[in-house]
Design an enzyme around this catalytic site. Structure first.
Site, PDB file in Angstrom:
ATOM      1  N   GLY A 696       0.821  -1.203   0.000  1.00 48.56           N
ATOM      2  CA  GLY A 696       0.000   0.000   0.000  1.00 48.56           C
ATOM      3  C   GLY A 696       0.853   1.249   0.000  1.00 48.56           C
ATOM      4  O   GLY A 696       2.068   1.211   0.213  1.00 48.56           O
ATOM      5  N   GLY A 701       3.808   8.019   2.646  1.00 48.61           N
ATOM      6  CA  GLY A 701       4.800   7.003   2.391  1.00 48.61           C
ATOM      7  C   GLY A 701       4.225   5.711   1.866  1.00 48.61           C
ATOM      8  O   GLY A 701       3.037   5.604   1.586  1.00 48.61           O
ATOM      9  N   LYS A 718       6.217   1.105   7.385  1.00 51.24           N
ATOM     10  CA  LYS A 718       5.866   2.313   6.634  1.00 51.24           C
ATOM     11  C   LYS A 718       7.140   3.112   6.397  1.00 51.24           C
ATOM     12  O   LYS A 718       7.837   3.470   7.345  1.00 51.24           O
ATOM     13  CB  LYS A 718       4.833   3.152   7.372  1.00 51.24           C
ATOM     14  CG  LYS A 718       4.436   4.408   6.596  1.00 51.24           C
ATOM     15  CD  LYS A 718       3.163   5.046   7.105  1.00 51.24           C
ATOM     16  CE  LYS A 718       3.370   5.753   8.397  1.00 51.24           C
ATOM     17  NZ  LYS A 718       2.159   6.533   8.805  1.00 51.24           N
ATOM     18  N   ASP A 826      -7.256  12.213  11.949  1.00 54.53           N
ATOM     19  CA  ASP A 826      -7.445  11.574  10.643  1.00 54.53           C
ATOM     20  C   ASP A 826      -8.135  10.227  10.822  1.00 54.53           C
ATOM     21  O   ASP A 826      -7.736   9.229  10.224  1.00 54.53           O
ATOM     22  CB  ASP A 826      -6.099  11.408   9.939  1.00 54.53           C
ATOM     23  CG  ASP A 826      -6.265  11.164   8.433  1.00 54.53           C
ATOM     24  OD1 ASP A 826      -7.357  11.462   7.899  1.00 54.53           O
ATOM     25  OD2 ASP A 826      -5.313  10.691   7.789  1.00 54.53           O
TER      26      ASP A 826
END
Length: 1021
Positions: A696, A701, A718, A826
Site C-alpha cells: 500500500g 509514504g 511504513k 485523521d
C-alpha cells in the site's frame, strides 16, 4: 461563673476568652478528626479511586482533592470524573453538614440512591453522566432541602413522578439525556414556584403537549425541551413566563402559530424553535428587543420578515432558513451592530439584498442561498474584517463579485453557484489566505485560471462558465486541492503534467472543454482520486497505463476524444462503478474484467475493439486480431541460456563489488529505536523493502509487508521517504507518530514495534494486521488481502459492531485516559486496521496532536484529515478539540450502517450530509441501511448506531457526544458475549441541529451539568 473567677475576679476576662477560643477549637478538632475518618472509610468503599490518593490520615480533609469546608467542617464533596464504578455507600451521609455532592461523569451503577435521603442538609446534588437505571423514586420529595438536582445523562426510565413537584426550594432541575422513552412528565413540575432552570431535552417521551401549568413558573429563566416529542400548539400561557430568558423547544412536532405575545417578553434573549411544524406568520417582536439569538428555521412559516428585527441592538444570530417566507429583506436587518450570523436560505424571498450588510456589524456568516434575490451581492460584507463565509447560490444575482471579498483574509468559503454573475474573478480572491472552498459553477464568469491558489483551498468548482486559456503549469502548487470541477468551459491546450502532482485530488472534472494533446503519463500520485472525467475534449495519444494503478478510482470517463491504441490491461484491476471509453479510436482486446453486461455502454463507437467472450456487442478477438510472430523454437533455448549466464555473471560481480560497502557503510547509517521486545534487527528489514513486498501507499509514504526470518511472522513497515531529504511536513508526521505510539499502549491501538531512521529516510515498524483495513472490507469488494485471502462480499452486522466497539475503545482511551489527551485528526475507515480475529486497531498517527491542557481547544497550523471525514469547524477555525475525532468516527459509524463511502452520500453530497438530509425528511432510517446486512434481527441495533452516527456528525461540536459516551452506547447495542463490560450507558440521540445544506451552520448549545457554556458560532464547510 467558675470558682476560680470568684476568688480571682481580675481573671474573669481571661477565663471567658479561654472558653470562647479553646473550647470551640477543641470541638472543631474533634469534628475534623471524625470527618477525616468518615472520608477515609468512604475512599476505601469507593475502591480507592486514583484521583483521591491524596486523602490520608495525616492532613486535614479541608485540603484534600474534591473537599470544601466551611468553618472547619466538610460541606461539599466533589468526586466528578474520578472513574468511580461502585454504588454510593451510605457513609456519605455521615457527613452531617454536607450540602453539596457532585458525583457526575463516573460509572456509578444501580438505581436512584435513596440513601441520600439521610443527608439532611443536602442542597446541591449532581448525579449526571453515570449508569443509574430505573425510575425516579415516587418519594423524591424527601430531598426537601434541594436547590439543585441534576440526573442528566443516565439511564433513568419510567414516568417522572408527580412528587418531583413537591421540592419547594428547587431552583434547577436537569432531567435531559435519559431513557424516558414513551414515558410521561408531570404537569406538577409547574408547582415548583422557585424553579429558574428546567432541562428536559433529548428524552423520547410519549407524545405530550406543553402543560398549561408550566405557565405558573414565574421565576423560570431557562427552559430546554429540545427533542422531547412535544406535540400540539405552543400554549399562549408560555408568554406569561415574564422572567424567561432562554427558550429552546427545537426538534419537536409543535404546530400552529407562534404565540403573538411570546416575542413581547422583555427579558427573552435566546429563542430556538427550529425543526418543528410551526406555520403562520412570524409575530412582530415589539417588546422582545433584547433578543440575542433567534432560530425559527425548518418550519413552514409564511409571510414576510417583520421589520422590528432590525431594531434589536443586541441581535447576534438570526436564522429563518427552510421556511416559506416571501417578500424582501427589511433594510433594518442589515443594521444591528452586534449581528454576526445571518441565515435565511431556502425560502421564497426576493428583491435586492440590502447593500448595508457588513457596514454596521462584523458579519461572520452570510447565508441567503436558494431564494429569488436579484441585483448584486452587497459590497461591504467583509467590512468588519471577520467574514468567514458567503453562501448565496441558487438565486438570480448578477454583476461581478465585489472586489472587497478578495481582500477578506478571514474568508473560508464562497459559494455563488447557480446565479447570473459575470466578469472576471477578483485576482486576490483566488489567493485569499484562509480560503478553502470556492464554488462558482453555472454562472457567466470569464477570464483565465491563476497560477497560484490560496494555500488551503481544497475545493474549486467553476463548471459551466466561460473560463478560457490553458490550465497553468502552476497548478502543481495547488497542493491541498481535493475537488476540481471545471467542466463545460473554454479551456484549451494540453493538460500540464504538473496536474499529476496533486496527490490529494478526489474529483477531477475537465469534461466539455477544448483540451488537446496527450494525457500526462505519471498519474501515480493521484492516490485518492475517485472520479476522473475528461470526456468531450480533443485529447489524443494512448491511455496511460498508470491510470490502472489508482487505488481508489471509481468513475472513469474518457469518452468523446481521440485516444488510440490498446486499453491498458491494468485498468481491468480497478474496481470501477462507471466506465466510459466510447467515441474514441481504441483498438485491441478489452480487459477481461470488463467483458460483462455491466459495461455494455462503455466501449461504443470504437470500431477496432474486440472481446473474447462476446458478451458485449464487440467482435471476436480471435478473428480480428493478427497474432504476432513467435520466436523460432530452435533459437529459444540458446537465447534463454545466454540470458541466464549474463544475469548470473552480473549478479556475482555486483555482489563482490558492493558487499563491503553495503555492510560497512549502508547499514551503519541506520539507527534502530525500539519500543517493544524484538526478535529482529534492521538487517532483517532493510533488504526486504522491495516492490514485491509493497502492500500500500499513502500521502506520507509506502507500506511493506515483511516476513521475519525464523519466527514465521510478519511486520508492516511504513517508509517515509523523499528522493533527497525528508520533507518538513513528513518529518513532523514521523515525529508525531513516534512520540505518540512510542508512549501509549492499548489493545485497540496499533502497536509500534520500533523505528529505523537514516539521513533521508524513516521507517516505522508495526505489528502486522492480517485483515488490513476496514475500508477494504466495506468498499473493496472482490479483492484479496495482502496475505492472499479472498475477502467476503460483506461483513455481517455483529462483526461490524465488534469493529465499531474496538475502534471506539481506542479513541476513548486517547481522549479520556491519556494525559494530555491525544487528538488523532485523521480517523477514517482506512485507518482502522483489523487483525486475524477482526479486532480493530486505530492506526496512522502522523497527524495526531497532544493537547497542552485538557479541555482547551488545540490550535492547528493547517487543516488535516480526509475529505468526507473532516469536522465542519475545520472550515472556520483552527482551534479544535477531540470533537473533530468524534465527527470523523460518526462518519465511520454511518459507513458501517449504510455501506456507503464517506465522500459519496450521493453524487453531490458527502455521506454525513446525505444521511442528515434523509433524516430531515423524516424517512424511516431503515432506508439508509446497507441492503446486504439488513437483517430484521439487528434493526434495533443498526437504528441506534445510525442515530449515534448522526449525533456524532452534528454541526455544532458541543452537540456531539464524547467518545466515552459513544463507547458506552455501542457497548449496549450488541450481544453480551461480545463485550467485556456490562451493557449499560447513556444513549445519545440525534443532535438538535440539522446540517445546513449550504455547508455553513451555527448553533448554540448549553452543556449539561456544571460545565460552562460553549459559546456560539460553530461553522461548517
Amino acid at each position: 461563673m467558675t470558682k476560680l473567677s470568684i476568688y480571682f475576679p481580675k481573671l474573669q476576662p481571661l477565663i471567658s476568652l479561654f472558653f470562647l477560643i479553646f473550647i470551640p477549637f477543641n470541638v472543631i478538632s474533634q469534628s475534623v478528626e471524625a470527618e477525616r475518618t468518615i472520608l477515609l472509610k468512604l475512599k476505601q468503599q469507593l475502591d480507592n479511586p486514583p484521583a483521591i490518593q491524596s486523602w490520608n490520615a495525616s492532613s486535614s480533609p479541608c485540603s484534600w482533592t474534591g473537599i470544601n469546608c466551611t468553618q472547619g467542617s466538610v460541606t461539599a464533596v466533589s468526586l466528578r470524573n474520578m472513574t468511580i464504578k461502585v454504588k454510593i455507600p451510605p457513609t456519605i451521609c455521615d457527613l452531617k453538614n454536607l450540602n453539596v455532592l457532585d458525583l457526575s461523569y463516573n460509572y456509578i451503577p444501580g438505581e436512584f440512591p435513596k440513601l441520600l435521603y439521610n443527608c439532611s442538609k443536602l442542597q446541591h446534588l449532581n448525579l449526571s453522566m453515570n449508569y443509574f437505571v430505573g425510575p425516579i423514586p415516587d418519594d423524591i420529595e424527601r430531598l426537601s432541602t434541594l436547590l439543585y438536582l441534576d440526573v442528566s445523562g443516565n439511564n433513568f426510565s419510567g414516568d417522572i413522578p408527580p412528587s418531583i413537584g413537591r421540592l419547594p426550594e428547587l431552583r434547577e432541575l436537569h432531567l435531559d439525556g435519559n431513557e424516558f422513552h414513551n414515558a410521561t412528565f408531570p404537569e406538577e413540575i409547574g408547582n415548583l414556584s422557585n424553579l429558574e432552570h428546567l432541562a428536559m431535552a433529548y428524552n423520547g417521551f410519549a407524545p405530550m403537549k406543553i402543560p398549561d401549568r408550566f405557565s405558573q413558573l414565574k421565576r423560570l429563566k431557562y427552559l430546554w425541551m429540545t427533542e422531547t416529542n412535544l406535540i400540539g400548539e405552543i400554549p399562549e400561557g408560555i408568554a406569561d413566563l415574564s422572567s424567561l430568558e432562554w427558550l429552546d423547544l427545537a426538534e419537536n412536532k409543535l404546530e400552529g402559530s407562534i404565540p403573538s405575545r411570546l416575542l413581547m417578553l422583555k427579558n427573552l434573549t435566546n429563542l430556538y424553535l427550529f425543526h418543528n411544524k410551526l406555520s403562520g406568520e412570524i409575530p412582530r417582536p415589539v417588546e422582545a428587543l433584547n433578543l440575542v439569538e433567534i432560530d425559527l428555521g425548518m418550519n413552514t412559516l409564511t409571510g414576510t420578515i417583520p421589520e422590528e428585527f432590525g431594531k434589536m441592538q443586541n441581535l447576534v444570530f438570526f436564522s429563518l432558513f427552510w421556511n416559506q417566507l416571501t417578500g424582501e429583506v427589511p433594510v433594518g436587518l442589515s443594521q444591528p451592530p452586534a449581528l454576526k450570523v445571518f441565515r435565511i436560505f431556502n425560502n421564497n424571498l426576493s428583491g435586492i439584498l440590502p447593500p448595508e450588510f457588513g457596514i454596521h456589524s462584523k458579519l461572520e456568516a452570510f447565508e441567503v442561498s436558494s431564494n429569488q434575490f436579484t441585483g448584486q451581492l452587497p459590497e461591504n460584507l467583509c467590512a468588519g474584517g471577520v467574514l468567514l463565509g458567503v453562501v448565496a447560490f441558487s438565486n438570480n444575482l448578477s454583476g461581478q463579485i465585489p472586489a472587497s471579498l478578495g481582500n477578506c483574509s478571514t474568508l473560508r468559503t464562497v459559494q455563488l453557484q447557480n446565479n447570473h454573475f459575470s466578469g472576471e474573478i477578483p485576482p486576490a480572491l483566488w489567493t485569499t489566505i484562509n480560503l478553502e472552498s470556492l464554488m462558482l459553477g453555472n454562472n457567466l464568469f470569464s477570464g483565465e485560471l491563476p497560477s497560484k491558489l490560496a494555500w488551503n483551498l481544497t475545493r474549486v468548482e467553476i463548471n459551466n462558465n466561460k473560463f478560457s486559456g490553458q490550465i497553468p503549469t502552476g497548478i502543481g502548487s495547488w497542493s491541498n486541492l481535493t475537488v476540481f470541477q471545471a467542466s463545460n468551459n473554454l479551456l484549451s491546450g494540453e493538460i500540464p503534467k504538473e496536474i499529476t502532482y496533486l496527490s490529494k485530488l478526489i474529483t477531477l472534472l475537465l469534461d466539455g472543454n477544448q483540451l488537446s494533446g496527450e494525457l500526462p503519463t505519471n498519474t501515480v500520485s493521484w492516490i485518492s482520486l475517485t472520479t476522473l472525467d475528461l470526456s468531450g475534449n480533443q485529447l489524443t495519444g494512448q491511455i496511460p497505463a498508470s491510470i490502472g494503478s489508482l487505488p481508489d478510482l471509481l468513475n472513469l470517463d474518457l469518452s468523446d476524444n481521440q485516444f488510440y491504441g490498446k486499453i491498458p490491461a491494468k485498468i481491468g484491476n480497478l474496481r470501477l462503478t462507471s466506465l466510459n471509453l466510447s467515441s474514441n479510436k481504441l483498438s485491441g482486446k478489452i480487459p477481461d474484467e470488463f467483458d460483462n453486461l455491466a459495461y455494455e455502454n462503455s466501449f461504443l463507437n470504437n470500431s477496432h475493439l474486440c472481446a473474447d467472450n462476446r458478451v458485449l456487442n464487440l467482435p471476436d478477438c480471435s478473428s480480428t486480431l493478427h497474432q504476432p510472430q513467435k520466436l523460432s523454437s530452435k533459437y529459444l533455448p540458446l537465447v534463454l541460456a545466454l540470458a541466464v549466464v549474463v544475469t548470473i555473471v552480473s549478479v556475482i560481480l555486483t555482489l563482490f563489488k558492493f558487499r563491503d560497502y553495503r555492510e560497512k557503510k549502508y547499514l551503519a547509517t541506520w539507527k534502530l529505536t525500539t519500543f517493544q521486545r524484538l526478535d529482529f534487527t534492521e538487517v532483517n528489514i532493510l533488504p526486504s523493502l522491495t516492490d514485491n513486498n509493497l502492500i500500500g501507499s499513502g500521502g506520507s509514504g509506502k507500506v511493506y509487508k515483511i516476513g521475519i526470518n525464523g519466527s514465521g511472522g510478519f511486520v508492516a513497515v511504513k517508509r517515509i521517504w523523499n528522493k533527497q531529504k525528508l520533507d518538513h511536513k513528513l518529518e513532523k508526521e514521523f515525529k508525531a507518530e513516534v512520540e505518540i505510539l512510542g508512549s501509549i499502549r492499548h489493545a485497540n491501538i496499533v502497536k509500534l514495534l520500533c523505528c529505523i531512521s537514516s539521513e533521508n529516510s524513516n521507517l516505522l515498524v508495526y505489528e502486522y494486521m492480517e485483515n488490513e483495513s476496514l475500508y477494504m472490507w466495506l468498499h473493496g469488494k472482490k479483492r484479496r488481502t495482502s496475505s492472499g485471502t479472498e475477502m467476503n462480499s460483506v461483513l455481517d452486522w455483529p462483526r461490524r459492531l465488534q469493529i465499531a466497539v474496538g475502534a471506539a475503545q481506542g479513541l476513548c482511551y486517547m481522549h479520556h485516559d491519556c494525559s494530555p489527551p491525544i487528538i488523532h485528526r485523521d480517523v477514517k475507515s482506512s485507518n482502522i486496521l483489523l487483525d486475524s480475529e477482526f479486532k480493530a486497531r486505530i492506526a496512522d498517527f502522523g497527524l495526531a496532536k497532544m493537547q497542552t491542557r485538557q479541555g482547551e481547544p488545540h490550535t492547528m497550523s493547517a487543516v488535516a484529515g480526509s475529505f468526507g471525514y473532516l469536522a465542519p469547524e475545520y472550515a472556520y477555525t483552527t482551534k479544535v478539540n477531540e470533537k473533530i475525532d468524534v465527527y470523523s468516527f460518526g462518519v465511520v459509524l454511518l459507513e458501517l450502517v449504510t455501506g456507503r463511502e464517506a465522500n459519496r452520500g450521493n453524487e453531490n453530497t458527502s455521506l454525513a450530509e446525505w444521511a442528515w438530509q434523509r433524516y430531515s425528511e423524516e424517512r424511516p432510517l431503515v432506508e439508509l441501511f446497507d441492503l446486504e446486512i439488513n437483517d430484521p434481527c439487528y434493526l434495533d441495533e443498526m437504528t441506534t448506531v445510525c442515530k449515534l452516527g448522526l449525533a456524532c456528525t452534528s454541526t455544532a461540536p458541543s452537540s456531539r457526544p464524547s467518545m466515552k459516551e459513544v463507547l458506552h452506547l455501542l457497548q449496549r447495542c450488541g450481544p453480551q458475549e461480545i463485550f467485556e463490560v456490562k451493557k449499560s450507558g447513556r444513549e445519545v440521540d440525534v443532535a438538535p441541529l440539522l446540517r445546513s445544506p449550504t455547508y455553513i451552520s451555527s448553533y448554540k448549545e448549553i452543556k449539561r451539568g456544571s460545565e460552562e457554556d460553549d459559546g456560539y458560532l460553530v461553522y461548517s464547510v
